[in-house]
Design an enzyme around this catalytic site. Structure first.
Site, PDB file in Angstrom:
ATOM      1  N   ARG A 232      12.595  -2.504  -6.668  1.00 45.36           N
ATOM      2  CA  ARG A 232      12.244  -3.825  -6.172  1.00 45.36           C
ATOM      3  C   ARG A 232      13.081  -4.090  -4.935  1.00 45.36           C
ATOM      4  O   ARG A 232      14.254  -3.664  -4.883  1.00 45.36           O
ATOM      5  CB  ARG A 232      12.561  -4.910  -7.224  1.00 45.36           C
ATOM      6  N   GLU A 261       7.492  -9.368   0.289  1.00 46.51           N
ATOM      7  CA  GLU A 261       6.229  -8.625   0.414  1.00 46.51           C
ATOM      8  C   GLU A 261       5.064  -9.606   0.436  1.00 46.51           C
ATOM      9  O   GLU A 261       5.082 -10.578  -0.314  1.00 46.51           O
ATOM     10  CB  GLU A 261       6.069  -7.675  -0.778  1.00 46.51           C
ATOM     11  N   HIS A 279       4.300  -0.937  -1.172  1.00 42.99           N
ATOM     12  CA  HIS A 279       4.425  -1.086  -2.626  1.00 42.99           C
ATOM     13  C   HIS A 279       3.235  -0.419  -3.327  1.00 42.99           C
ATOM     14  O   HIS A 279       2.440  -1.077  -3.999  1.00 42.99           O
ATOM     15  CB  HIS A 279       4.517  -2.575  -3.015  1.00 42.99           C
TER      16      HIS A 279
HETATM   17  C1  8YV Z   1       2.513  -3.192  -9.583  1.00 37.45           C
HETATM   18  C2  8YV Z   1       4.751  -2.381 -10.021  1.00 37.45           C
HETATM   19  O1  8YV Z   1       2.342  -3.652 -10.856  1.00 37.45           O
HETATM   20  O2  8YV Z   1       4.550  -1.641 -12.244  1.00 37.45           O
HETATM   21  C3  8YV Z   1       5.208  -2.272 -11.433  1.00 37.45           C
HETATM   22  O3  8YV Z   1       6.264  -2.834 -11.745  1.00 37.45           O
HETATM   23  O4  8YV Z   1       5.471  -2.830  -9.196  1.00 37.45           O
HETATM   24  C4  8YV Z   1       3.380  -1.961  -9.621  1.00 37.45           C
HETATM   25  O5  8YV Z   1       2.849  -0.989 -10.418  1.00 37.45           O
HETATM   26  C5  8YV Z   1       1.214  -2.964  -8.947  1.00 37.45           C
HETATM   27  O6  8YV Z   1       1.477  -2.781  -7.606  1.00 37.45           O
HETATM   28  C6  8YV Z   1       0.241  -4.125  -9.092  1.00 37.45           C
HETATM   29  O7  8YV Z   1       0.754  -5.281  -8.541  1.00 37.45           O
END
Ligand code: 8YV
Length: 313
Positions: A232, A261, A279
């Site tokens: 993150r 983002e 991302h």
């Molecule tokens: C997002 C992610 O969920 O799993 C996670 O924590 O950051 C990604 O897989 C995906 O980009 C959908 O928003």
């Protein structure tokens, strides 16, 4: 009568079709406010199929008095106020494991791509530089290097396992040593950064990991260091990282995640020593289909009164 759910952001047909078969679906597209929903939705919605990285806090949960379940599409749930959900008896689920391979694949891909200048090398040809100016500038070797993994959870371990055959050293930071023979444990991130060539961040998000990789750790990587973030944006002091990239205090970075983002800090755009990814680490057709299935399986379990498959609270 079908249960009513609210989906967030957009879904592909392979998710939308089965969701609409099982539920009456309201949707909140990216950036839309709750006011855009029809008024009957607030009383009707019993569960969220949540997606994206916007905050999901008390204000939104409280707008839906029958809300009992938030099924998150993703392993990370740092934007969901789980504590508040728990206090209201709202169950939360996520999609762990099914995306581990993809995130680890991309992290390793970023290590190789950035060390070897793969994106810049392609551009060198397209721009006519190869024919006009000759060979591409020499890059950095990947094999045999010392890599430090910040956060040895499921994804961190998968990254380390992929990098091990490259013949370097695997270092990892975690509160206590883990069961992983031959890998070098550090309980201090700065000390680990000093001891490695490449830092790969695989921490989970949330308040406990905010700027865990701070200015000191970034600088400790040194002028030949590479920082890769597949976790993150919040886990890194982004201003300190930008300063270090601009001044050459570290050599390069490869980032799939950012603080703000998708409107990332504009200073990144001016830098040619950072590889930027939107991302997208779990963003393969194969994995996204499985993530959607797991999200639906959790919703189905909730509405059937069965045990949730991957509960968070
Ligand atoms: C997002 C992610 O969920 O799993 C996670 O924590 O950051 C990604 O897989 C995906 O980009 C959908 O928003």
């Amino acid at each position: 009568m079908k249960p009513h759910i609210l989906t967030f952001e957009s879904y592909d047909d392979w998710d939308t079709v089965p969701l609409e078969e099982a539920y009456t679906v309201y949707n909140l597209p990216h950036g839309a406010s709750l006011d855009t929903l029809p008024s009957e939705a607030f009383e009707a919605v019993q569960a969220f199929a949540f997606k994206g990285h916007n905050k999901l806090g008390a204000d939104i949960m409280d707008a839906f008095p029958k809300l009992g379940m938030i099924a998150n599409y993703g392993v990370g749930f740092d934007t969901i106020d789980v504590e508040y959900a728990s206090s209201k008896g709202i169950r939360v689920t996520n999609t762990p494991d099914v995306l581990t391979d993809d995130v680890a694949d991309l992290a390793v891909g970023m290590v190789i791509a950035q060390s070897r200048g793969i994106v810049g090398a392609s551009e060198w040809i397209r721009s006519g530089n190869w024919a006009k100016n000759g060979a591409f500038e020499l890059q950095t070797k990947v094999s045999g290097k010392r890599v430090g993994i910040v956060g040895l959870g499921r994804i961190g371990r998968a990254v380390a396992e992929r990098l091990q055959p490259f013949g370097g050293e695997i270092h990892y930071y975690s509160r206590s040593p883990k069961d992983c023979e031959g890998w070098i444990h550090h309980s201090d991130i700065v000390a680990m950064a000093e001891a490695v060539d490449t830092l790969v961040i695989t921490l989970s998000g949330g308040p406990k990991t905010v700027e865990m990789v701070g200015e000191q750790a970034i600088k400790a990587l040194g002028p030949n260091g590479l920082l890769v973030n597949a976790s993150r944006g919040t886990t890194v002091d982004e201003e300190a990282l930008l300063d270090a990239l601009e001044t050459g205090a570290i050599k390069a970075a490869a980032l799939d995640v950012f603080e703000n983002e998708p409107n990332i800090n504009k200073r990144f755009m001016a830098l040619d020593n950072v590889l930027l990814q939107p991302h997208q680490s779990s963003g393969t057709v194969e994995t996204r289909k499985i993530m959607g299935q797991l999200q639906r399986d959790n919703l189905a379990a909730y509405f059937a009164g069965k045990e949730l498959l991957t509960p968070v609270n």
